[in-house]
Design a protein around this motif. Structure first.
Motif, PDB file in Angstrom:
ATOM      1  N   SER A  88       0.830  -1.211   0.000  1.00 15.12           N
ATOM      2  CA  SER A  88       0.000   0.000   0.000  1.00 15.12           C
ATOM      3  C   SER A  88       0.865   1.263   0.000  1.00 15.12           C
ATOM      4  N   TRP A  90       3.921   1.481  -1.353  1.00 12.79           N
ATOM      5  CA  TRP A  90       4.478   1.599  -2.702  1.00 12.79           C
ATOM      6  C   TRP A  90       3.432   2.207  -3.625  1.00 12.79           C
ATOM      7  N   GLN A  91       2.184   1.746  -3.508  1.00 13.23           N
ATOM      8  CA  GLN A  91       1.116   2.263  -4.364  1.00 13.23           C
ATOM      9  C   GLN A  91       0.891   3.749  -4.100  1.00 13.23           C
ATOM     10  N   GLU A  92       0.901   4.133  -2.838  1.00 10.54           N
ATOM     11  CA  GLU A  92       0.748   5.544  -2.474  1.00 10.54           C
ATOM     12  C   GLU A  92       1.880   6.373  -3.097  1.00 10.54           C
ATOM     13  N   PHE A  94       3.627   5.573  -5.742  1.00 13.02           N
ATOM     14  CA  PHE A  94       3.414   5.562  -7.186  1.00 13.02           C
ATOM     15  C   PHE A  94       2.438   6.658  -7.585  1.00 13.02           C
ATOM     16  N   GLU A  95       1.340   6.749  -6.870  1.00  9.77           N
ATOM     17  CA  GLU A  95       0.320   7.753  -7.187  1.00  9.77           C
ATOM     18  C   GLU A  95       0.814   9.177  -6.939  1.00  9.77           C
ATOM     19  N   TYR A 114      -2.963  -5.058  -4.177  1.00  9.63           N
ATOM     20  CA  TYR A 114      -2.879  -3.634  -3.867  1.00  9.63           C
ATOM     21  C   TYR A 114      -2.377  -2.796  -5.039  1.00  9.63           C
ATOM     22  N   CYS A 115      -1.618  -3.425  -5.931  1.00 10.14           N
ATOM     23  CA  CYS A 115      -0.956  -2.725  -7.029  1.00 10.14           C
ATOM     24  C   CYS A 115      -1.308  -3.405  -8.353  1.00 10.14           C
ATOM     25  N   LYS A 116      -1.381  -2.599  -9.403  1.00  9.42           N
ATOM     26  CA  LYS A 116      -1.600  -3.160 -10.731  1.00  9.42           C
ATOM     27  C   LYS A 116      -0.271  -3.640 -11.291  1.00  9.42           C
ATOM     28  N   ASP A 119       1.488  -1.083 -13.354  1.00 12.04           N
ATOM     29  CA  ASP A 119       2.188  -0.038 -12.603  1.00 12.04           C
ATOM     30  C   ASP A 119       3.538  -0.550 -12.116  1.00 12.04           C
TER      31      ASP A 119
END
Length: 132
Positions: A88, A90-92, A94-95, A114-116, A119
């Motif tokens: 989560s 890493w995704q944050e 990334f965004e 949690y991640c595509k 991505d």
């Protein structure tokens, strides 16, 4: 997902080590791999190569990965170190445009919750000179 007992990465192949010789030993279980289990509520499954931008980003979110915490056996991370990040976070990052590169072969398949994959692939670290 994978068959019982087999640890798979986001590419559907055998999970590879994230830690590098001479670098910190990573993983929720400190086994060098981004494996996960019942007690890993943060899902430390994304194998990433640290950057200054990410280390500053995560510090700004309340998780200082740069400072040593000897009481936990944590050396503190520097740019270039490899570490299993919470999916989560890493995704944050990334965004927010601060995501570090990802070692796909060493990123546990649980990251896909949690991640595509696209991505992660967009931020893939290509291993050309690093020996495992």
């Amino acid at each position: 997902m994978g068959s019982v007992g087999q640890k798979l990465n986001v590419l559907g192949t055998a999970l590879q080590k994230c830690s590098r010789p001479g670098g910190p030993t990573t993983g929720f279980y400190r086994d060098g791999c981004c494996t996960t289990g019942e007690g890993d509520y943060g899902r430390h499954v994304v194998c990433s190569r640290m950057t200054q931008a990410f280390l500053e980003f995560t510090r700004s979110r309340g998780n200082d990965l740069s400072s040593p915490a000897p009481q936990y056996g944590f050396p503190g991370l520097r740019p270039g170190d490899f570490w299993c990040l919470c999916a989560s976070r890493w995704q944050e990052a990334f965004e927010s445009g601060a995501a570090p590169q990802v070692v796909l072969e060493s990123t546990h398949e649980a990251a896909l919750r949690y991640c595509k994959l696209e991505d992660l692939q967009e931020n893939a670290f290509v291993e050309d000179t690093i020996e495992l």
